[in-house]
Write an enzyme that holds these catalytic residues in place. Structure first.
Site, PDB file in Angstrom:
ATOM      1  N   LYS A  83       1.368   7.574   6.179  1.00 59.45           N
ATOM      2  CA  LYS A  83       0.250   7.177   5.321  1.00 59.45           C
ATOM      3  C   LYS A  83      -1.052   7.619   5.995  1.00 59.45           C
ATOM      4  O   LYS A  83      -1.284   7.305   7.170  1.00 59.45           O
ATOM      5  CB  LYS A  83       0.262   5.664   5.131  1.00 59.45           C
TER       6      LYS A  83
HETATM    7  O1  G3P Z   1      -0.993  -1.435   0.903  1.00 59.09           O
HETATM    8  C1  G3P Z   1      -1.909  -0.737   0.121  1.00 59.09           C
HETATM    9  C2  G3P Z   1      -2.532  -1.599  -0.945  1.00 59.09           C
HETATM   10  O2  G3P Z   1      -1.562  -1.982  -1.878  1.00 59.09           O
HETATM   11  C3  G3P Z   1      -3.190  -2.843  -0.404  1.00 59.09           C
HETATM   12  O3  G3P Z   1      -4.053  -3.296  -1.403  1.00 59.09           O
HETATM   13  O4  G3P Z   1      -6.041  -4.610  -2.113  1.00 59.09           O
HETATM   14  O5  G3P Z   1      -3.823  -5.765  -1.793  1.00 59.09           O
HETATM   15  O6  G3P Z   1      -5.081  -4.955   0.211  1.00 59.09           O
HETATM   16  P1  G3P Z   1      -4.777  -4.736  -1.263  1.00 59.09           P
END
Ligand code: G3P
Length: 227
Positions: A83
């Site tokens: 990633k």
């Molecule tokens: O892991 C990547 C993404 O899905 C994280 O998004 O906004 O839940 O931290 P968030």
């Protein structure tokens, strides 16, 4: 649509895998920090749970550091995906990984031109963060629609991995928009399944089933299962 689970908690990954519909896992530094685990130990354990793509994010923000980590992750297992953040060095590292046959997930995508760069760099996956856009009153799903149109226009193979999912409607709308994948927080998996009318309907069916005279099949079932 492929379903990935977005977590650093191995127990959640195991539970999601039991459903039989898990296609992969995404992690990120915040999720791993929350788990309290060493990154490589955690990813190796996740490899024992699923042979689907497992996204492990580089911690470096410079090209050389990213490439060092990418090579290390590539040694762990074939299904480990590197990633990379959508910054200049991340795109440069993505181009190199593509040339070296290392699968990549270009993350922290918030705009269509960023997604265009990720596809040009040969990213395996691009992760548009729909929830974080919604959180600041932008239309996260519009980004998915824009990326889908751009990728279809040029037949890019990069898969749209809907990320930063906040609930089941994000999954519905991302599926309607033609996203390839959604990476889903564990709690949202359960929300996809539940509907009160299903529960009400099944309760009625069970009640009425009891009124049906027991036939051979049910009698044999009860005997076999010692109901
Ligand atoms: O892991 C990547 C993404 O899905 C994280 O998004 O906004 O839940 O931290 P968030």
């Amino acid at each position: 649509m492929k379903f990935f689970v977005d977590t650093g908690e191995i127990d959640e990954i195991r539970e999601a895998a039991k459903l039989g519909i898990l296609d992969g896992v995404t992690t990120n530094p915040s999720l791993v920090a929350k788990s309290g685990r060493k990154y490589k130990d955690l990813v190796k354990e996740i490899c024992d749970v699923t042979d689907g793509p497992i996204s492990a994010e580089v911690l470096s923000t410079d090209y050389d550091g990213m490439m060092f980590e990418a090579h290390e992750w590539h040694k762990v297992a074939d299904n480990v995906v590197v990633k990379l953040p959508l910054i200049e060095d991340g795109i440069k590292a993505c181009v190199t990984c593509t040339k070296e046959g290392i699968k990549t997930n270009v993350t922290l995508c918030f705009g269509p031109t960023q997604a265009l760069l990720a596809a040009k760099a040969g990213a395996t996956f691009v992760s548009p963060f729909v929830g974080r856009l919604d959180d600041i009153a932008y239309d996260g799903l519009e980004l998915i629609r824009e990326i889908r149109k751009i990728y279809d226009n040029y037949k890019y193979k990069t898969e749209i991995l809907t990320a930063s999912v906040r609930g089941p409607l994000h999954i519905r709308d991302a599926a309607l928009a033609g996203a390839d994948i959604a990476t889903i927080p564990f709690k949202v998996f359960g929300q996809l399944l539940k509907h009160p009318l299903t529960d009400v309907g099944l309760k009625k069916f069970v009640e009425d089933s009891a009124k049906i005279p027991k036939g051979t099949m049910i009698l044999e079932r009860d005997k076999a299962l010692k109901h």
